[in-house]
Design a protein around this motif. Structure first.
Motif, short mmCIF file in Angstrom:
data_model
loop_
_atom_site.label_atom_id
_atom_site.label_comp_id
_atom_site.label_asym_id
_atom_site.label_seq_id
_atom_site.Cartn_x
_atom_site.Cartn_y
_atom_site.Cartn_z
N LEU A 83 0.75 -1.15 -0.09
CA LEU A 83 -0.10 -0.01 0.04
C LEU A 83 0.83 1.31 -0.04
O LEU A 83 1.83 1.41 0.89
CB LEU A 83 -0.86 -0.08 1.37
CG LEU A 83 -2.18 -0.90 0.92
CD1 LEU A 83 -1.77 -2.20 1.30
CD2 LEU A 83 -3.30 -0.20 2.21
N ALA A 84 0.42 2.19 -0.80
CA ALA A 84 1.04 3.36 -0.93
C ALA A 84 0.07 4.45 -0.88
O ALA A 84 -1.05 4.31 -1.86
CB ALA A 84 2.09 3.54 -2.12
N SER A 85 0.48 5.63 -0.28
CA SER A 85 -0.59 6.84 -0.38
C SER A 85 -0.51 7.67 -1.67
O SER A 85 0.70 7.93 -2.05
CB SER A 85 -0.58 7.59 0.80
OG SER A 85 -1.26 8.79 0.87
N ALA A 100 3.17 7.24 -7.32
CA ALA A 100 2.83 6.20 -6.45
C ALA A 100 2.85 4.96 -7.53
O ALA A 100 3.35 3.77 -6.82
CB ALA A 100 1.34 6.47 -5.69
N ARG A 101 2.34 4.93 -8.70
CA ARG A 101 2.37 3.75 -9.51
C ARG A 101 3.75 3.37 -9.84
O ARG A 101 4.02 2.11 -9.68
CB ARG A 101 1.73 3.94 -10.79
CG ARG A 101 0.10 4.13 -10.89
CD ARG A 101 -0.29 4.29 -12.14
NE ARG A 101 -1.70 4.95 -11.97
CZ ARG A 101 -2.15 6.44 -12.42
NH1 ARG A 101 -1.09 7.05 -12.71
NH2 ARG A 101 -3.22 6.71 -12.32
N ALA A 102 4.67 4.23 -10.16
CA ALA A 102 6.07 4.03 -10.44
C ALA A 102 6.48 3.32 -9.19
O ALA A 102 7.56 2.31 -9.42
CB ALA A 102 6.65 5.40 -10.96
N GLN A 103 6.49 3.97 -7.95
CA GLN A 103 6.94 3.43 -6.82
C GLN A 103 6.66 1.86 -6.49
O GLN A 103 7.50 0.90 -6.32
CB GLN A 103 6.82 3.99 -5.60
CG GLN A 103 7.50 3.56 -4.37
CD GLN A 103 6.93 4.16 -2.99
OE1 GLN A 103 7.37 3.86 -2.03
NE2 GLN A 103 6.17 5.32 -3.37
N LEU A 104 5.47 1.44 -6.81
CA LEU A 104 4.86 0.15 -6.55
C LEU A 104 5.41 -0.76 -7.63
O LEU A 104 5.89 -1.92 -7.24
CB LEU A 104 3.24 0.22 -6.49
CG LEU A 104 2.57 0.75 -5.36
CD1 LEU A 104 1.39 1.19 -5.58
CD2 LEU A 104 2.88 0.19 -4.04
N ARG A 105 5.48 -0.23 -8.80
CA ARG A 105 5.98 -1.17 -9.89
C ARG A 105 7.35 -1.37 -9.55
O ARG A 105 7.89 -2.70 -9.70
CB ARG A 105 5.88 -0.32 -11.44
CG ARG A 105 4.52 -0.68 -11.94
CD ARG A 105 4.57 -0.21 -13.64
NE ARG A 105 4.62 1.23 -13.36
CZ ARG A 105 3.61 2.29 -13.66
NH1 ARG A 105 2.43 1.89 -13.38
NH2 ARG A 105 3.81 3.53 -13.90
N ILE A 164 -1.96 -3.06 -10.11
CA ILE A 164 -2.08 -1.92 -9.33
C ILE A 164 -3.67 -1.69 -9.16
O ILE A 164 -4.11 -1.30 -10.23
CB ILE A 164 -1.32 -0.77 -9.61
CG1 ILE A 164 0.40 -1.17 -9.55
CG2 ILE A 164 -1.52 0.51 -8.90
CD1 ILE A 164 1.21 0.09 -9.79
N PHE A 165 -4.08 -1.42 -8.11
CA PHE A 165 -5.45 -0.85 -7.74
C PHE A 165 -5.36 0.42 -7.12
O PHE A 165 -4.62 0.84 -6.33
CB PHE A 165 -6.21 -1.85 -6.77
CG PHE A 165 -6.21 -3.27 -7.47
CD1 PHE A 165 -7.37 -3.74 -8.10
CD2 PHE A 165 -5.12 -4.07 -7.06
CE1 PHE A 165 -7.55 -4.82 -8.40
CE2 PHE A 165 -5.24 -5.47 -7.90
CZ PHE A 165 -6.48 -5.82 -8.42
#
Length: 149
Positions: A74-76, A115-120, A127-128
Motif C-alpha cells: 500500500l502506498a498513499s 505512487a504507481r511507479a514506486q509500486l511497480r 495496481i489498484f
C-alpha cells in the motif's frame, strides 16, 4: 468476502490505510486505531507500518507472508516519500499487487504516477487505486481476491 477469497497480507507505512482497507473489505465499521501487532483475520493479515519502515522487521514480514497467498503493498497517493525499496517484492515468494490509497485526495495527477511507479519498482504486478471515503476500487480488489488465478 467469502471463504473462497485468497488470503492477502497488507504491507505499507504508518497511516497509509491498511487497517481501514481491512475494515472496508470485511464490511466492518471504520474505527481508527494504531495497529501495534500483526492482526490476523480469516482472509486478511494487517501488519503494523513499522514493519516496513524498519528493516529489522523484514524477517517478521517474510515469515508472516507464509500465511498469505497474495501480498498487497500500500502506498498513499498523497505521500511524497519513497516507501518501498526497489525490488521489495523479492522478500516474498508470492504474487504482489500494489494498492494506492487516498486517491480522492489527489490534487496533482503526477503524485498518482509517482505512487504507481514506486509500486511497480517494488515489484507489484497489478495496481489498484482506492478511496476509502467513497469505496472507489474496493470491488476491484474483492474481485481480484476471489477470481481464479
Amino acid at each position: 468476502m467469502g471463504l473462497e477469497s485468497k488470503k492477502i497480507m497488507f504491507v505499507g507505512p504508518v497511516g497509509v490505510g491498511k487497517t481501514t482497507l481491512t475494515q472496508r473489505l470485511k464490511g466492518l465499521d471504520i474505527t481508527y486505531f494504531k495497529t501495534q501487532a500483526i492482526q490476523f483475520y480469516d482472509s486478511i493479515i494487517d501488519t503494523p507500518g513499522e514493519f516496513l519502515q524498519h528493516r529489522r522487521y523484514y524477517n517478521a514480514l517474510s515469515v508472516t507472508a507464509a500465511e498469505a497467498e497474495v501480498i498487497g503493498l500500500l502506498a498513499s497517493a498523497t505521500a511524497t516519500m519513497q516507501t518501498f525499496p526497489q525490488g521489495f517484492s523479492s522478500l516474498f515468494n508470492k504474487p504482489v499487487i500494489g494498492i494506492i490509497t487516498k486517491v480522492d485526495l489527489v490534487t496533482d495527477p503526477s503524485s498518482l504516477e509517482k505512487a504507481r511507479a514506486q509500486l511497480r519498482a517494488a515489484g507489484a504486478k497489478e495496481i489498484f487505486e482506492v478511496s476509502l471515503e467513497d469505496n472507489t476500487g474496493i470491488e476491484a480488489i474483492q474481485y481480484y481476491l476471489t477470481k481464479e488465478s
